[in-house]
Write an enzyme that holds these catalytic residues in place. Structure first.
Site, PDB file in Angstrom:
ATOM      1  N   HIS A  16     -10.235  25.899  72.958  1.00 24.89           N
ATOM      2  CA  HIS A  16      -9.733  24.553  73.115  1.00 24.89           C
ATOM      3  C   HIS A  16     -10.680  23.782  72.398  1.00 24.89           C
ATOM      4  O   HIS A  16     -10.472  22.472  72.644  1.00 24.89           O
ATOM      5  CB  HIS A  16      -9.904  24.079  74.807  1.00 24.89           C
ATOM      6  N   GLY A  19     -11.793  21.748  66.289  1.00 24.99           N
ATOM      7  CA  GLY A  19     -12.750  22.392  64.961  1.00 24.99           C
ATOM      8  C   GLY A  19     -12.610  23.878  64.735  1.00 24.99           C
ATOM      9  O   GLY A  19     -12.247  24.319  63.541  1.00 24.99           O
ATOM     10  N   LYS A  20     -13.016  24.383  65.736  1.00 29.84           N
ATOM     11  CA  LYS A  20     -12.965  25.991  65.789  1.00 29.84           C
ATOM     12  C   LYS A  20     -11.295  26.586  65.285  1.00 29.84           C
ATOM     13  O   LYS A  20     -11.359  27.420  64.498  1.00 29.84           O
ATOM     14  CB  LYS A  20     -13.194  26.660  67.000  1.00 29.84           C
ATOM     15  N   GLU A  47     -14.288  29.573  83.152  1.00 29.02           N
ATOM     16  CA  GLU A  47     -15.668  29.283  83.322  1.00 29.02           C
ATOM     17  C   GLU A  47     -16.464  30.214  82.272  1.00 29.02           C
ATOM     18  O   GLU A  47     -16.426  31.437  82.275  1.00 29.02           O
ATOM     19  CB  GLU A  47     -16.105  29.431  84.648  1.00 29.02           C
ATOM     20  N   ASP A  76     -17.199  32.780  70.705  1.00 31.92           N
ATOM     21  CA  ASP A  76     -18.139  31.944  71.414  1.00 31.92           C
ATOM     22  C   ASP A  76     -19.351  31.969  70.463  1.00 31.92           C
ATOM     23  O   ASP A  76     -19.892  32.856  69.717  1.00 31.92           O
ATOM     24  CB  ASP A  76     -18.708  32.849  72.508  1.00 31.92           C
ATOM     25  N   GLY A 158     -19.158  19.587  65.346  1.00 33.81           N
ATOM     26  CA  GLY A 158     -20.283  20.179  66.192  1.00 33.81           C
ATOM     27  C   GLY A 158     -21.377  19.756  65.318  1.00 33.81           C
ATOM     28  O   GLY A 158     -21.768  18.582  64.887  1.00 33.81           O
ATOM     29  N   ASP A 160     -22.614  20.756  62.383  1.00 34.41           N
ATOM     30  CA  ASP A 160     -22.551  20.764  60.980  1.00 34.41           C
ATOM     31  C   ASP A 160     -23.360  19.942  60.275  1.00 34.41           C
ATOM     32  O   ASP A 160     -24.036  20.156  59.262  1.00 34.41           O
ATOM     33  CB  ASP A 160     -21.104  20.941  60.535  1.00 34.41           C
ATOM     34  N   LYS A 180     -17.513  26.401  53.221  1.00 37.97           N
ATOM     35  CA  LYS A 180     -18.395  27.094  54.417  1.00 37.97           C
ATOM     36  C   LYS A 180     -17.678  28.404  54.933  1.00 37.97           C
ATOM     37  O   LYS A 180     -18.242  29.376  55.506  1.00 37.97           O
ATOM     38  CB  LYS A 180     -17.843  25.742  55.484  1.00 37.97           C
TER      39      LYS A 180
END
Ligand code: ITT
Length: 200
Positions: A16, A19-20, A47, A76, A158, A160, A180
């Site tokens: 969600h 950026g990822k 969770e 993750d 994040g 970066d 990147k």
């Protein structure tokens, strides 16, 4: 032998985080995979209560694969600072608070680090590819570098703006996305996944 994913397969991207999602979509684009995000499918965010990156990637990938009936890929990841014993680590998203404000998270890193001489830091990305029958394949990538302050650059997401990889002088947020994608923790984990599951 790893389970393989056919070209043209439908894959759910179990994130969600926009950026990822942008980075994962760019990394998958050359491989003929039809990617749909968990957000677009209206899947809930499970969770993430595992103690490590692999555990949380598995939780997210299995939840999305089970709910959608399609193979799902989760990432993750986190930012780890040596002088903070690896924090924020698996708590990287949580340091940004409910508003997901990474200016707050980066300021906390800077405050907790203070004048510490050891500026070593790294990003980790654990990828998990899960199938609806419960099969999983996992991969990990890491890039080492240093924390800088003040933050620099507007690309990426994040943490970066406060990370400089060993070698380049630019922060990740000052690099073009393609640059990147050549060296990042996520790209390193992707390269393993592509070799193993796509035969690239
Ligand atoms: P999903 O679980 O929905 O994928 P999330 O943001 O909660 O999104 P994580 O739990 O994996 O994802 O948290 C990882 C955090 O680490 C993320 O929010 C970023 O702040 C940070 N992070 C991970 N990869 C990064 C990168 O390439 N550049 C900058 N920050 C990154």
């Amino acid at each position: 032998m790893a389970r393989r994913l056919s070209r043209g397969a439908n894959l759910v991207i179990a994130t969600h985080n926009p950026g990822k999602l942008r980075e994962i979509s760019a990394l998958l684009a050359p491989h003929g995979v039809v990617a749909t995000s968990a957000g677009d499918l209206g899947l809930p965010e499970p969770e993430e209560d595992a103690p490590d990156f692999f555990g949380n990637a598995r939780i997210k990938a299995l939840a999305a694969a089970t709910a959608s009936g399609l193979p799902a890929l989760a990432d993750d990841s986190g930012f780890c600072v040596a002088a903070l014993d690896g924090a924020p680590g698996v708590l990287s998203a949580r340091w940004a608070g409910p508003e997901k404000d990474f200016a707050v998270a980066m300021a906390r890193v800077n405050t907790e680090l203070g004048a510490h001489e050891d500026r070593r830091a790294w990003f980790v990305a654990a990828l998990c590819l899960a199938w609806p029958d419960g099969h999983t394949e996992t991969f990990i990538g890491r890039i080492d570098g240093a924390v800088i302050w003040p933050p620099r650059g507007t690309q990426g997401f994040g943490y970066d703006p406060i990370f400089v990889a060993a070698g380049p002088a630019s922060t990740f947020a000052e690099m073009e996305p393609d640059a990147k994608h050549v060296i990042s923790h996520r790209a390193l984990a992707f390269a393993q996944m592509l070799r193993s599951c796509f035969g690239d």
